[in-house]
Design a protein around this motif. Structure first.
Motif, short mmCIF file in Angstrom:
data_model
loop_
_atom_site.label_atom_id
_atom_site.label_comp_id
_atom_site.label_asym_id
_atom_site.label_seq_id
_atom_site.Cartn_x
_atom_site.Cartn_y
_atom_site.Cartn_z
N TYR A 117 0.83 -1.20 0.00
CA TYR A 117 0.00 0.00 0.00
C TYR A 117 0.87 1.25 0.00
CZ TYR A 117 -3.27 -3.55 1.71
OH TYR A 117 -4.02 -4.68 1.87
N PRO A 118 1.27 1.72 -1.17
CA PRO A 118 2.15 2.88 -1.21
C PRO A 118 1.52 4.07 -0.47
CG PRO A 118 1.96 1.87 -3.38
CD PRO A 118 0.96 1.19 -2.50
N GLY A 119 2.30 4.71 0.38
CA GLY A 119 1.80 5.88 1.11
C GLY A 119 1.26 5.55 2.48
N ILE A 120 1.04 4.28 2.78
CA ILE A 120 0.50 3.92 4.10
C ILE A 120 1.58 4.14 5.16
CG2 ILE A 120 1.23 1.49 4.16
CD1 ILE A 120 -1.37 0.74 5.47
N ARG A 121 1.17 4.54 6.36
CA ARG A 121 2.09 4.59 7.49
C ARG A 121 1.74 3.47 8.43
NH1 ARG A 121 0.45 8.92 10.00
NH2 ARG A 121 -1.17 9.22 8.44
N VAL A 122 2.76 2.85 9.00
CA VAL A 122 2.52 1.77 9.95
C VAL A 122 3.08 2.19 11.30
CG1 VAL A 122 2.96 -0.65 10.55
CG2 VAL A 122 2.63 0.00 8.14
#
Ligand code: AVJ
Length: 321
Positions: free
Chosen positions: A133-138
């Motif tokens: 998921y490009p752009g997701i923050r974890v």
């Protein structure tokens, strides 16, 4: 606090000096009715055995839950506009991907907050997810969700907390209420809890799911003794105990135990303890509560939650197809 990658942040609430296993075992084996909590099943071997359980023909819950998520993920996202997904006991995300996919497709996905006892598992899943998921923050939290819910970050948008797999079934009523109240306190009016629970059904179906023909559940159960042997320098004879899994109709839960085959004495060097088991004596390792809609509504009510949706799937153990 450690930051391994841009977009990945992991915080830990578990100290190197955690003695939870030692405390639980000392406490649990010195009671008249012996009991050790199920969280101690999951060492590397236990997690591997549980993976196997999830694809057993008799073990219907995993595939039932997956099919429910497949059917309802996009409607759930539509309704909640969830920007972040908090997952308790996340493990390796598989079913979660169905929800994250739906959030991506709806354009709402911003952050994934997995909560797990294993830092290794968290980091591995985080890496997988930032790729997918490009752009997701974890934002991963290493901790015990029974004790460390306060480690959750401030919400940054509409939040859905998911607790899947029926793990809520492991709690006794008092602990369950305390835990759900904690969750209720972490939810704002626009947030939601998505809880996966197994339902009351034909005891024969339930008992088959925990007494599989291949003996994987028995091995999983006995593995707890191997954990004690390794971690607490104990000398349990794994062949000296039978796997027992019965449905308790009054309590509406599976009750899973190890039954001593003979009178025996076990030494746990690591906690300087000797315990005796009489022939036939049972050590409870797990309960797995089954719910009805009415029961769940009552359980929610006493925790200050209200049910806003209910999704069920057809449980058909492959054995009976
Ligand atoms: C992970 C607690 C949901 O209760 O069905 C499966 C664990 N134990 N087979 C369950 C389990 C034996 C499982 N939960």
């Amino acid at each position: 606090m450690k930051t391994a990658f841009k977009d990945i942040q992991i915080v830990s609430r578990l100290g190197a000096d955690e003695r939870t296993l030692a405390f639980d075992v000392l406490d649990g084996l010195t009671r008249p009715f012996k009991e050790i909590p199920p969280k101690h099943f999951y060492d590397t071997e236990g997690s591997r055995l549980f993976e196997q359980i999830m694809s057993l023909p008799e073990y219907y819950p995993t595939r039932t839950e997956r099919s429910i998520l497949e059917s309802h993920a996009s409607a759930l996202v539509e309704e909640t506009q969830a920007a972040e997904l908090v997952e308790l006991g996340s493990g390796v995300p598989t079913k979660t991907l169905l929800l994250l996919d739906a959030m991506r497709d709806a354009g709402t996905l911003e952050r994934y907050v997995p909560f797990d006892v294993s830092e290794v598992v968290l980091l591995e899943s985080a890496k997988l997810l930032v790729e997918r998921y490009p752009g997701i923050r974890v934002y991963g939290v290493v901790g015990d969700f029974e004790r460390h819910l306060d480690a959750l970050p401030e919400p940054e948008g509409p939040r859905v907390i998911v607790f899947l797999g029926g793990t809520i079934g492991n709690f006794l009523p008092g602990t369950r209420r305390k835990f759900l109240r904690g969750l209720a306190g972490a939810l704002r009016p626009q947030d939601r809890l998505l809880l996966g629970t197994d339902l009351v059904k034909d005891p024969a179906v339930l008992e088959a799911a925990y007494n599989d023909a291949a003996g994987v559940t028995a091995a999983f159960n006995r593995n707890m003794l191997a954990v004690l042997n390794r971690e607490l320098d104990a000398d349990f004879d794994l062949d000296g105990f039978d796997h027992v899994a019965r449905y308790d109709r009054d309590e509406e839960r599976m009750d899973i135990r190890l039954r001593s085959l003979a009178d025996q004495r076990v030494r746990l060097e690591g906690i300087d303890l000797e315990v005796e088991f009489a022939a036939g004596e049972e050590l409870r390792t797990e309960i797995s509560t089954k719910f009805t809609r009415e029961r769940l509504e009552a359980v929610y009510a006493e925790a200050g939650l209200a049910m806003s949706g209910w999704f069920t799937g057809l449980c058909v153990p492959r054995l009976f197809l």
